[in-house]
Design an enzyme around this catalytic site. Structure first.
Site, PDB file in Angstrom:
ATOM      1  N   LEU A 143       0.837  -1.206   0.000  1.00 25.39           N
ATOM      2  CA  LEU A 143       0.000   0.000   0.000  1.00 25.39           C
ATOM      3  C   LEU A 143       0.875   1.260   0.000  1.00 25.39           C
ATOM      4  O   LEU A 143       0.692   2.157  -0.820  1.00 25.39           O
ATOM      5  CB  LEU A 143      -0.912  -0.012   1.241  1.00 25.39           C
ATOM      6  CG  LEU A 143      -1.683   1.273   1.557  1.00 25.39           C
ATOM      7  CD1 LEU A 143      -2.786   1.500   0.522  1.00 25.39           C
ATOM      8  CD2 LEU A 143      -2.320   1.226   2.947  1.00 25.39           C
ATOM      9  N   SER A 144       1.855   1.322   0.909  1.00 26.04           N
ATOM     10  CA  SER A 144       2.652   2.543   1.087  1.00 26.04           C
ATOM     11  C   SER A 144       3.477   2.864  -0.148  1.00 26.04           C
ATOM     12  O   SER A 144       3.981   1.969  -0.827  1.00 26.04           O
ATOM     13  CB  SER A 144       3.609   2.392   2.276  1.00 26.04           C
ATOM     14  OG  SER A 144       2.884   2.109   3.432  1.00 26.04           O
ATOM     15  N   TRP A 183       8.616   0.241   1.853  1.00 27.00           N
ATOM     16  CA  TRP A 183       8.543  -0.372   3.187  1.00 27.00           C
ATOM     17  C   TRP A 183       7.766  -1.686   3.160  1.00 27.00           C
ATOM     18  O   TRP A 183       6.941  -1.933   4.039  1.00 27.00           O
ATOM     19  CB  TRP A 183       7.859   0.565   4.209  1.00 27.00           C
ATOM     20  CG  TRP A 183       8.214   2.004   4.104  1.00 27.00           C
ATOM     21  CD1 TRP A 183       7.356   3.035   3.856  1.00 27.00           C
ATOM     22  CD2 TRP A 183       9.508   2.600   4.263  1.00 27.00           C
ATOM     23  NE1 TRP A 183       8.043   4.217   3.838  1.00 27.00           N
ATOM     24  CE2 TRP A 183       9.365   3.978   4.091  1.00 27.00           C
ATOM     25  CE3 TRP A 183      10.788   2.082   4.519  1.00 27.00           C
ATOM     26  CZ2 TRP A 183      10.429   4.860   4.162  1.00 27.00           C
ATOM     27  CZ3 TRP A 183      11.845   2.953   4.588  1.00 27.00           C
ATOM     28  CH2 TRP A 183      11.664   4.316   4.418  1.00 27.00           C
ATOM     29  N   GLY A 208      -5.402  -6.034  10.691  1.00 25.03           N
ATOM     30  CA  GLY A 208      -3.943  -6.086  10.855  1.00 25.03           C
ATOM     31  C   GLY A 208      -3.507  -5.369  12.115  1.00 25.03           C
ATOM     32  O   GLY A 208      -2.567  -5.795  12.799  1.00 25.03           O
ATOM     33  N   ARG A 209      -4.194  -4.276  12.418  1.00 24.40           N
ATOM     34  CA  ARG A 209      -3.802  -3.468  13.595  1.00 24.40           C
ATOM     35  C   ARG A 209      -3.950  -4.255  14.894  1.00 24.40           C
ATOM     36  O   ARG A 209      -3.220  -4.015  15.865  1.00 24.40           O
ATOM     37  CB  ARG A 209      -4.633  -2.173  13.612  1.00 24.40           C
ATOM     38  CG  ARG A 209      -4.146  -1.219  12.542  1.00 24.40           C
ATOM     39  CD  ARG A 209      -5.072  -0.053  12.249  1.00 24.40           C
ATOM     40  NE  ARG A 209      -4.537   0.678  11.096  1.00 24.40           N
ATOM     41  CZ  ARG A 209      -5.213   1.570  10.375  1.00 24.40           C
ATOM     42  NH1 ARG A 209      -6.461   1.851  10.693  1.00 24.40           N
ATOM     43  NH2 ARG A 209      -4.642   2.185   9.360  1.00 24.40           N
ATOM     44  N   GLY A 214      20.247  -0.904  33.889  1.00 26.49           N
ATOM     45  CA  GLY A 214      21.459  -0.069  33.937  1.00 26.49           C
ATOM     46  C   GLY A 214      22.318  -0.314  32.704  1.00 26.49           C
ATOM     47  O   GLY A 214      21.794  -0.529  31.606  1.00 26.49           O
ATOM     48  N   GLY A 215      23.627  -0.342  32.907  1.00 30.14           N
ATOM     49  CA  GLY A 215      24.564  -0.520  31.782  1.00 30.14           C
ATOM     50  C   GLY A 215      24.310  -1.809  31.008  1.00 30.14           C
ATOM     51  O   GLY A 215      24.478  -1.858  29.781  1.00 30.14           O
ATOM     52  N   GLU A 250       1.362  -0.093   9.846  1.00 35.72           N
ATOM     53  CA  GLU A 250      -0.087  -0.367   9.837  1.00 35.72           C
ATOM     54  C   GLU A 250      -0.883   0.799  10.454  1.00 35.72           C
ATOM     55  O   GLU A 250      -1.888   0.592  11.135  1.00 35.72           O
ATOM     56  CB  GLU A 250      -0.394  -1.733  10.456  1.00 35.72           C
ATOM     57  CG  GLU A 250       0.344  -2.820   9.681  1.00 35.72           C
ATOM     58  CD  GLU A 250      -0.241  -4.200   9.767  1.00 35.72           C
ATOM     59  OE1 GLU A 250      -1.398  -4.347  10.157  1.00 35.72           O
ATOM     60  OE2 GLU A 250       0.488  -5.149   9.403  1.00 35.72           O
ATOM     61  N   GLU A 294      -0.620   8.580  15.268  1.00 37.15           N
ATOM     62  CA  GLU A 294      -1.437   9.759  14.908  1.00 37.15           C
ATOM     63  C   GLU A 294      -2.657   9.315  14.089  1.00 37.15           C
ATOM     64  O   GLU A 294      -3.767   9.812  14.292  1.00 37.15           O
ATOM     65  CB  GLU A 294      -0.586  10.762  14.105  1.00 37.15           C
ATOM     66  CG  GLU A 294       0.512  11.446  14.914  1.00 37.15           C
ATOM     67  CD  GLU A 294       1.704  10.548  15.267  1.00 37.15           C
ATOM     68  OE1 GLU A 294       1.874   9.488  14.634  1.00 37.15           O
ATOM     69  OE2 GLU A 294       2.461  10.909  16.192  1.00 37.15           O
TER      70      GLU A 294
HETATM   71  N1  CAA Z   1     -13.443   0.016   6.773  1.00 42.14           N
HETATM   72  C1  CAA Z   1     -14.197   0.232   5.652  1.00 42.14           C
HETATM   73  N2  CAA Z   1     -14.209   1.411   4.986  1.00 42.14           N
HETATM   74  C2  CAA Z   1     -13.450   2.405   5.470  1.00 42.14           C
HETATM   75  C3  CAA Z   1     -12.652   2.254   6.624  1.00 42.14           C
HETATM   76  C4  CAA Z   1     -12.680   0.994   7.282  1.00 42.14           C
HETATM   77  N3  CAA Z   1     -11.946   0.747   8.366  1.00 42.14           N
HETATM   78  N4  CAA Z   1     -12.014   3.410   6.853  1.00 42.14           N
HETATM   79  C5  CAA Z   1     -12.383   4.261   5.880  1.00 42.14           C
HETATM   80  N5  CAA Z   1     -13.244   3.655   5.053  1.00 42.14           N
HETATM   81  C6  CAA Z   1     -13.929   4.207   3.867  1.00 42.14           C
HETATM   82  C7  CAA Z   1     -14.766   5.435   4.231  1.00 42.14           C
HETATM   83  O1  CAA Z   1     -16.059   5.055   4.637  1.00 42.14           O
HETATM   84  C8  CAA Z   1     -14.761   6.203   2.944  1.00 42.14           C
HETATM   85  O2  CAA Z   1     -15.696   5.646   2.046  1.00 42.14           O
HETATM   86  P1  CAA Z   1     -16.849   6.538   1.328  1.00 42.14           P
HETATM   87  O3  CAA Z   1     -16.188   7.796   0.861  1.00 42.14           O
HETATM   88  O4  CAA Z   1     -17.359   5.681   0.238  1.00 42.14           O
HETATM   89  O5  CAA Z   1     -17.854   6.790   2.374  1.00 42.14           O
HETATM   90  C9  CAA Z   1     -13.404   5.912   2.367  1.00 42.14           C
HETATM   91  O6  CAA Z   1     -12.931   4.704   2.977  1.00 42.14           O
HETATM   92  C10 CAA Z   1     -12.402   7.009   2.599  1.00 42.14           C
HETATM   93  O7  CAA Z   1     -12.278   7.168   3.999  1.00 42.14           O
HETATM   94  P2  CAA Z   1     -11.882   8.543   4.648  1.00 42.14           P
HETATM   95  O8  CAA Z   1     -12.694   9.641   4.070  1.00 42.14           O
HETATM   96  O9  CAA Z   1     -11.921   8.333   6.118  1.00 42.14           O
HETATM   97  O10 CAA Z   1     -10.373   8.704   4.106  1.00 42.14           O
HETATM   98  P3  CAA Z   1      -9.263   9.680   4.623  1.00 42.14           P
HETATM   99  O11 CAA Z   1      -8.343   9.911   3.513  1.00 42.14           O
HETATM  100  O12 CAA Z   1      -9.807  10.843   5.339  1.00 42.14           O
HETATM  101  O13 CAA Z   1      -8.499   8.845   5.806  1.00 42.14           O
HETATM  102  C11 CAA Z   1      -7.224   7.111   6.789  1.00 42.14           C
HETATM  103  C12 CAA Z   1      -8.332   7.512   5.823  1.00 42.14           C
HETATM  104  C13 CAA Z   1      -7.878   6.468   7.999  1.00 42.14           C
HETATM  105  C14 CAA Z   1      -6.350   8.247   7.253  1.00 42.14           C
HETATM  106  C15 CAA Z   1      -6.400   6.098   5.968  1.00 42.14           C
HETATM  107  O14 CAA Z   1      -5.798   6.755   4.873  1.00 42.14           O
HETATM  108  C16 CAA Z   1      -5.387   5.347   6.755  1.00 42.14           C
HETATM  109  O15 CAA Z   1      -5.714   4.417   7.490  1.00 42.14           O
HETATM  110  N6  CAA Z   1      -4.089   5.718   6.617  1.00 42.14           N
HETATM  111  C17 CAA Z   1      -3.004   4.959   7.192  1.00 42.14           C
HETATM  112  C18 CAA Z   1      -2.492   3.950   6.192  1.00 42.14           C
HETATM  113  C19 CAA Z   1      -1.782   2.809   6.837  1.00 42.14           C
HETATM  114  O16 CAA Z   1      -2.234   2.262   7.848  1.00 42.14           O
HETATM  115  N7  CAA Z   1      -0.677   2.388   6.242  1.00 42.14           N
HETATM  116  C20 CAA Z   1       0.030   1.250   6.701  1.00 42.14           C
HETATM  117  C21 CAA Z   1       0.809   0.656   5.586  1.00 42.14           C
HETATM  118  S1  CAA Z   1       0.650  -1.078   5.454  1.00 42.14           S
HETATM  119  C22 CAA Z   1       1.832  -1.745   6.468  1.00 42.14           C
HETATM  120  O17 CAA Z   1       2.401  -1.106   7.318  1.00 42.14           O
HETATM  121  C23 CAA Z   1       1.997  -3.202   6.274  1.00 42.14           C
HETATM  122  C24 CAA Z   1       3.301  -3.800   6.654  1.00 42.14           C
HETATM  123  O18 CAA Z   1       4.029  -4.287   5.809  1.00 42.14           O
HETATM  124  C25 CAA Z   1       3.633  -3.959   8.094  1.00 42.14           C
END
Ligand code: CAA
Length: 388
Positions: free
Chosen positions: A125-126, A156, A242-243, A339-340, A363, A367
């Site tokens: 994803l990232s 990543w 995943g979280r 300690g050390g 994940e 923030e």
């Molecule tokens: N389940 C289902 N749908 C969801 C949802 C959920 N948990 N969260 C959001 N949505 C839907 C919303 O309902 C919305 O849909 P509609 O517009 O159709 O109603 C749509 O998704 C967009 O949501 P938001 O408007 O909330 O989107 P946003 O841009 O404001 O924010 C966010 C979303 C929560 C910030 C999100 O971008 C996010 O979680 N960011 C963090 C990304 C992340 O966790 N990255 C980790 C990388 S993977 C990794 O680390 C794996 C590894 O290898 C260890």
């Protein structure tokens, strides 16, 4: 509310603890130092069923619940979080995503091998410019009729050098924003997939984290997960699950640091008595134990909600936020108690502190968890969930 584990859940916890003590502890310091991928250990995790724990037996998985999974994650993370992150991504992001949202053909073709650990999966994803803001995907999957043409770079990526199957999130209809995003199953053998250099990381150093490049990769249409445009919601739902796994990893790291600090404080004497008898150390251990229990309860509750098929999004974010912040805070204190000795590799706590840091980042950063929680409570979810 029932806090009693079943016999099966306790047996899983015990098996994971034994495996971690006997098979992961020897060599964990060296693997970390040399950034050596735990090939043998991952093979053993596959044989013991830790890589497809929640997958139904129909697809060669363990058919276990999420509570058993977090108990196993906790025990393995006490010793080796490089192994547990490989386990977590394969179980909660890849296997769960394919089982819940994949077609029966995708399940037959990919899920069995993933669940048996014959193929390790990655979640892509990232991007260099899309981390927390996951909707701004630059990777494109252009619709070519019978296939998608995939182009872009992912950053990543856990298991990036060893995984054989990627779930890639990419934009197909930019004019539709997040509703134009797709999730595609990409085999690493497909032409145009290139694995970039391995990252030299602060913690979880034995896990292999890479940048991946996709250059004109032809991905068959049948490899799309869900309907056209479902990719972002797919990613969000899968990440919520995943979280819980990463929260369990943080609990394990904190639990490991606590056990080490407690044992050390009983053995080490200063000013004529074991150091735990000094209030300065006793209070640190008390705070550590209290946060550990609180983190555990949040994690088990999130896992239980997921098992019951209830909304677990806010609970998962709360569990990850609290557990990862507590793990970071108390691994630093565990070093202080040592300690050390805490500052050198032999005593393990410095590694646990380095490993704890990533749980506040991947994940979804702390923030982002706060953002998810804030949005949920403003929708009134906390009221419903806390007044049982
Ligand atoms: N389940 C289902 N749908 C969801 C949802 C959920 N948990 N969260 C959001 N949505 C839907 C919303 O309902 C919305 O849909 P509609 O517009 O159709 O109603 C749509 O998704 C967009 O949501 P938001 O408007 O909330 O989107 P946003 O841009 O404001 O924010 C966010 C979303 C929560 C910030 C999100 O971008 C996010 O979680 N960011 C963090 C990304 C992340 O966790 N990255 C980790 C990388 S993977 C990794 O680390 C794996 C590894 O290898 C260890």
């Amino acid at each position: 509310m029932n806090f009693k584990f079943s016999e099966e859940q306790l047996a899983v916890k015990e098996a994971a603890r034994e495996f971690a003590q006997n098979e992961l502890l020897p060599g964990v310091i060296e693997r970390d130092k040399e950034m050596r991928y735990p090939e043998e250990q991952v093979k053993m995790m596959a044989e013991l069923g830790f890589l497809g724990m929640m997958v139904s037996p129909e697809f060669d998985g363990g058919g276990m619940d999420s509570v058993s999974y977090v108990l196993a994650m906790e025990e393995i993370s006490k010793i080796d979080s490089s192994c547990s992150v490989i386990m977590s991504v394969n179980n909660s992001l890849v296997c769960w995503g394919v089982e819940k949202f994949g077609s029966s053909i995708q399940k037959q073709k990919y899920l069995k091998k993933l669940a048996r650990g014959e193929k390790i999966g990655s979640f892509c994803l990232s991007e260099p410019e899309a981390g927390s803001d996951a909707t701004s995907q630059r990777t494109t999957a252009v619709d070519m009729g019978d296939h998608y043409l995939l182009n872009g770079t992912k950053n990543w990526i856990t298991s990036g050098g060893t995984s054989k199957l990627h779930i890639v999130i990419a934009q197909t209809h930019p004019e539709k924003g997040h509703r134009g995003i797709n999730a595609l199953l990409v085999e690493t053998e497909m032409e145009g997939v290139t694995v970039g250099a391995k990252e030299d990381k602060l913690g979880i150093r034995a896990s292999d984290t890479h940048t991946i490049m996709y250059n004109d990769v032809k991905v068959p249409k049948e490899n799309r997960l869900g309907e056209d445009g479902f990719g972002f919601k797919f990613a969000m739902q899968v990440l919520s699950g995943g979280r819980i796994g990463i929260a369990a990893q943080a609990v394990g790291i904190l639990g490991g640091a606590y056990e080490l600090a407690k044992n050390y404080s009983k053995e080490r004497e200063a000013f004529g008595k074991p150091i735990y008898k000094h209030q300065a150390i006793g209070f640190k251990l008390a705070d550590m134990a209290t946060d550990l229990e609180a983190a555990r309860l949040l994690v088990y509750r999130a896992a239980q909600l997921k098992d019951k098929g209830e909304d677990f999004v806010m609970a998962a974010s709360m569990a990850k936020l609290f557990a990862s912040e507590a793990a970071m805070k108390h691994t630093v204190e565990a070093i202080q108690i040592h300690g050390g000795y805490g500052y050198v590799k032999e005593y393990h706590v410095e590694r646990l502190m380095r490993d704890a840091k990533i749980t506040q980042i991947y994940e979804g950063t702390s923030e982002i968890q706060r953002l998810v929680i804030a949005r949920s409570i403003l929708k009134g979810q906390l009221y419903e969930q806390v007044l049982f």
